[in-house]
Design a protein around this motif. Structure first.
Motif, short mmCIF file in Angstrom:
data_model
loop_
_atom_site.label_atom_id
_atom_site.label_comp_id
_atom_site.label_asym_id
_atom_site.label_seq_id
_atom_site.Cartn_x
_atom_site.Cartn_y
_atom_site.Cartn_z
N PHE B 42 4.50 4.29 -4.53
CA PHE B 42 3.28 3.88 -5.22
C PHE B 42 3.03 2.38 -5.05
CE2 PHE B 42 1.37 1.93 -8.97
CZ PHE B 42 0.12 2.52 -8.94
N ARG B 43 4.10 1.58 -5.19
CA ARG B 43 3.95 0.12 -5.06
C ARG B 43 3.40 -0.26 -3.70
NH1 ARG B 43 9.32 -0.61 -7.79
NH2 ARG B 43 8.74 -1.02 -9.95
N LYS B 44 3.88 0.49 -2.66
CA LYS B 44 3.44 0.20 -1.30
C LYS B 44 1.93 0.43 -1.22
CE LYS B 44 4.89 1.34 3.42
NZ LYS B 44 3.87 2.31 3.85
N ARG B 45 1.46 1.55 -1.78
CA ARG B 45 0.02 1.86 -1.72
C ARG B 45 -0.79 0.86 -2.54
NH1 ARG B 45 1.32 8.25 -2.45
NH2 ARG B 45 2.15 8.48 -0.34
N ALA B 46 -0.26 0.52 -3.71
CA ALA B 46 -1.00 -0.42 -4.58
C ALA B 46 -1.05 -1.80 -3.93
CB ALA B 46 -0.35 -0.49 -5.95
N THR B 47 -0.01 -2.15 -3.17
CA THR B 47 -0.01 -3.42 -2.47
C THR B 47 -1.03 -3.39 -1.33
OG1 THR B 47 2.30 -3.78 -3.05
CG2 THR B 47 1.42 -5.10 -1.24
N ALA B 49 -3.67 -1.70 -1.25
CA ALA B 49 -5.00 -1.77 -1.85
C ALA B 49 -5.32 -3.17 -2.39
CB ALA B 49 -5.11 -0.74 -2.98
N GLY B 50 -4.32 -4.04 -2.38
CA GLY B 50 -4.57 -5.43 -2.80
C GLY B 50 -4.32 -5.69 -4.27
N TYR B 51 -3.66 -4.76 -4.94
CA TYR B 51 -3.49 -4.91 -6.39
C TYR B 51 -2.14 -5.49 -6.80
CZ TYR B 51 -7.61 -1.88 -6.48
OH TYR B 51 -8.84 -1.35 -6.29
N LEU B 52 -1.13 -5.33 -5.97
CA LEU B 52 0.20 -5.85 -6.35
C LEU B 52 0.65 -6.90 -5.34
CD1 LEU B 52 2.19 -2.65 -7.49
CD2 LEU B 52 0.87 -4.26 -8.89
N ARG B 59 2.66 -10.84 5.88
CA ARG B 59 3.79 -10.70 6.80
C ARG B 59 5.12 -10.49 6.07
NH1 ARG B 59 2.26 -15.92 6.67
NH2 ARG B 59 3.85 -17.56 6.50
N TYR B 60 5.15 -10.77 4.77
CA TYR B 60 6.38 -10.48 4.01
C TYR B 60 6.21 -9.27 3.09
CZ TYR B 60 6.89 -15.40 5.33
OH TYR B 60 6.91 -16.59 6.02
N GLY B 61 5.17 -8.48 3.36
CA GLY B 61 5.01 -7.25 2.59
C GLY B 61 4.11 -7.37 1.37
N GLY B 62 3.45 -8.51 1.21
CA GLY B 62 2.57 -8.67 0.06
C GLY B 62 1.14 -8.32 0.43
#
Lengths: 358, 403
Positions: B42-47, B49-52, B59-62
């Motif tokens: 879920f965190r991956k998807r929310a990230t 989408a620009g929310y987390l 480039r560091y996963g954000g």
């Protein structure tokens, strides 16, 4: 999200702050504090010229048509400066008429209150710590007979808004027959108090007085809370300044951790309080269901915190802090007034508990 | 004065609600995964989408979004409402990641940040030692460069989560001849190696959330150092600049206050609900004054932050205020539980409301941790007095490199 003062409110605070700093510096404040007559008509006239006589009164009656928050931020500045004068009772008198008066009463009094031609005050307390509208026993049967205590600047006022049995409000002109005033030995000599005795004095009810009286109380609680917040901030600043100048053991006493911690604790008690009075003032105009309780919490919390900070400030100043010549005592007594006027903190906490349905 | 967030943010709130309705909880086969896997997915998807992880470069996963405290606040509110996993919490994301972003080598960022923010890599903090608490810079754990490896010996204490951690960021004395603060380096240590001995410390509440960590000839590659040799103290101060989110702390205190009122309604005193007791009512209303003042200060700080302006002394005070409220709530709660005041502390999960009467016994004790952990209350008072009120710095403290 904008939980902050507007540019206009900050400017208002700055303007009023500058004015009182110039017109009522500490030397003048001490003079007034010790004077027989504590009413400085020049200072009051200056405040009126700044527009402080009718901040919340409607434009059509010569007021500025602003909100409770605007009035409260001025009260904070005046508390910070410990400015002597009838700002709070005069503001409340105008508000009472604006909220509860007939059109004719508004036409007649509001322009005069806004322009300062008439000085207003409020007569609320009765003997036995009866500040609350439910407790008023002074009967208004066409005329008034009885007394009110702790009426600010009653000897200088032209118009009294008087709380009466049944929770309503009446207007009494101070120079009418059957009204006599006598100064009380009040602690806060920046806001002189009087006993007002009515002996068949003629009075004029405010038609919506019963509805206006609780609003008047809430407004009063907010303004006292704001005044106490300003005074408490100043007490912290005075104590910090003293710690930076007074030397013992060859260093300024501000080096000593015990005192640093005491001063930090004082600041921690005071700093977060601004939002309490801001929100209560905001709720007065915009969040009807929270207005009453927020005002009760703001008054009880801030005036209690400020009183303790005032006590701490005396201690932080050492021997000089205990003297009449040290300014701390003036602010200390300012806070005494804010805390006791309209009822003690514990009383308003109990009201807050009731209003929460506890 | 306007406590709403305005149209732009309400639109964002609408988007967030749609996203969350679609995305959490997971559906079908994914719903059968364990919670950590579900959360990571879920965190991956929310990230994406620009929310987390908005402040972390892509480039560091954000999600590399422009900084906006109000957006961040609305996201926190909506994720909280949907009970969806937020950003991976813990000391790694709170302290190590910001430190690496500011001071780390490129390869260090690439190696550690993505796993830390996804929750796959966990960290513990090797700062305090038995002889070095408030005077942290007196720490004695030694690091010697032998060949191309650091060899580390010493003892760390109060190390939360050390049992589970993959790595430790560790303040280590590598320059024994340098002045106190200048002799420390910021080393990264693999916890899964011989010589790392983690022993849980049982707390007065009966729980054990932190540990002693013994380091005996523990190894770290020579380049697992953030900043240069002897710069560790300055590197460790990097994250102190990132003031804690004030609203989060204030929300915690109002949650505890709400729980306390419910407790007073539930328990009896003199044959009536305790909340009818005049003393209890006074104590609750007094505490509510502090809770509300704290909450409004949070709004004020948020407003100021969003305008890029200072909220004055408030950010320096948040920890002390939160601690005071939490302790007072603990004391009132403890007085309300009647004869259960004789019982041992129950479980008290940080961030959750106290459960049952023994939960309040736990709150009575565990709230004391707030005036010790992460800088004692007296150290907070020093900070307020010196940095806030401008009083002279403590002459006793040796701050040769600590500015």
């Amino acid at each position: 999200m904008n939980f902050d003062l507007s540019e206009e409110q900050l400017l208002l605070q700055e303007t009023v702050g500058q004015f009182v700093a110039n017109e009522c510096p500490p030397t003048r404040l001490r003079e007034l504090f010790d004077a027989d007559d504590g009413f400085d008509s020049v200072l009051w006239k200056g405040m009126i010229e700044l527009g402080l006589g009718g901040i919340t009164l409607p434009d059509e009656f010569g007021g500025a048509g602003l909100e409770m928050l605007d009035l409260a931020v001025v009260s904070e500045v005046l508390g910070h400066a410990c400015a002597p004068g009838p700002f709070v009772p005069h503001s409340l008198a105008g508000l009472a008429i604006a909220l509860g008066g007939s059109d004719e009463q508004k036409q007649r009094w509001l322009p005069r209150l806004a322009s300062g031609e008439t000085l207003g005050t409020v007569a609320i307390c009765e003997s036995g710590d009866r500040w609350q509208l439910e407790e008023w026993a002074l009967a208004a049967d066409g005329t008034l007979t009885g007394e009110k205590l702790h009426v600010p600047f009653a000897s200088n006022a032209d118009l009294l808004v008087v709380g009466v049995a049944g929770g309503g409000l009446v207007l009494v002109e101070r120079d009418s027959t059957g009204v006599s005033v006598e100064e009380i030995d009040g602690a806060d000599r920046t806001r002189r108090l009087f006993r007002v005795t009515f002996d068949g004095a003629s009075c004029e009810p405010l038609p919506e007085g019963v509805a206006a009286a609780p609003r008047l109380r809430d407004a009063g609680l907010v303004l006292l809370a704001a005044d106490a917040f300003g005074a408490a901030r100043r007490l912290v600043d005075m104590s910090v300044e003293y710690a930076q100048t007074r030397e013992q053991f060859g260093v300024t006493i501000g080096h000593f951790q015990a005192l640093k911690h005491q001063l930090a604790n004082m600041a921690v008690e005071v700093e977060p309080c601004r939002g309490l009075y801001w929100y209560a003032a905001h709720a007065f105009d915009h969040v009807a269901e929270e207005a009453e309780r927020s005002a009760a919490l703001a008054k009880s919390h801030i005036t209690d915190r400020a009183m303790q900070v005032a006590r701490d400030a005396v201690e932080a100043h050492g021997g000089i802090g205990f003297t009449w010549e040290c300014d701390v005592q003036i602010w200390f007594k300012r806070v005494m007034f804010d805390r006791a006027f309209l009822g003690a903190p514990a009383f308003h906490r109990e009201r807050a508990a009731q209003l929460a349905g506890w | 004065m306007d406590l709403s967030y305005g149209d732009e943010y309400e639109a964002l709130r609408g988007e967030l609600r749609q996203f969350l309705t679609r995305s959490w909880p997971l559906q079908g086969e994914e719903a059968k995964l364990g919670f950590p896997e579900q959360a990571a997915l879920f965190r991956k998807r929310a990230t994406e989408a620009g929310y987390l992880n908005r402040s972390i470069p892509k480039r560091y996963g954000g999600s590399e979004q422009p900084a906006d405290v109000l957006t961040a606040q609305v996201i926190r509110e909506e994720f909280g409402r949907a009970k969806a996993p937020g950003e991976a919490r813990g000391i790694g994301t709170m302290m190590l990641v910001p430190t690496l972003l500011e001071r780390g080598e490129e390869w260090q960022k690439e190696k550690w940040i993505p796993g830390s923010i996804s929750g796959e890599i966990t960290w513990c903090q090797g700062y305090s030692e038995p002889g070095s608490g408030s005077d942290l810079a007196s720490l004695k754990t030694r690091g010697e460069l032998v060949g191309d490896e650091w060899v580390i010996n010493g003892q760390k204490i109060w190390t939360s989560g050390a049992q589970r951690a993959d790595f430790m960021f560790c303040l280590t004395r590598t320059e024994p001849d340098a002045p106190k603060h200048a002799g420390i380096s910021y080393l990264l240590i693999d916890m899964k190696q011989p010589g790392v001995d983690v022993r849980p410390l049982k707390q007065m509440t009966g729980g054990a959330t932190f540990n002693e960590v013994f380091l005996n000839d523990v190894r770290a590659p020579a380049d697992w150092i953030v900043g240069k040799r002897g710069e560790g103290w300055i590197v460790s101060r990097t994250t102190l600049k990132h003031e804690r989110n004030s609203i989060g702390a204030a929300t915690q205190t109002s949650v505890i206050f709400t729980a306390l009122v419910r407790l007073a309604q539930r328990v009896e005193k003199n044959g009536a609900p305790a909340i009818r007791d005049p003393v209890v009512r006074q104590r609750l209303a007094t505490l509510e004054g502090y809770v509300r003042a704290h909450q409004y200060s949070g709004y004020y700080q948020l407003t100021r932050d969003s305008k890029g302006e200072s909220a004055g002394l408030i950010p320096l005070m948040n920890k002390l205020i939160g601690t005071t409220i939490s302790q007072e709530a603990g004391k009132i709660g403890y007085d309300l539980v009647g004869e259960d005041a004789l019982l041992a502390a129950g479980e008290r999960t940080l961030g959750l409301m106290p459960k049952g009467n023994q939960g309040w016994v736990a709150q009575f004790m565990s709230s004391l941790g707030g005036s010790i952990a992460g800088g004692t209350a007296n150290i907070q008072r020093n900070i307020i007095a010196e940095r806030g009120l401008g009083l002279p710095r403590d002459a006793a403290a040796d701050r040769s490199a600590g500015k």
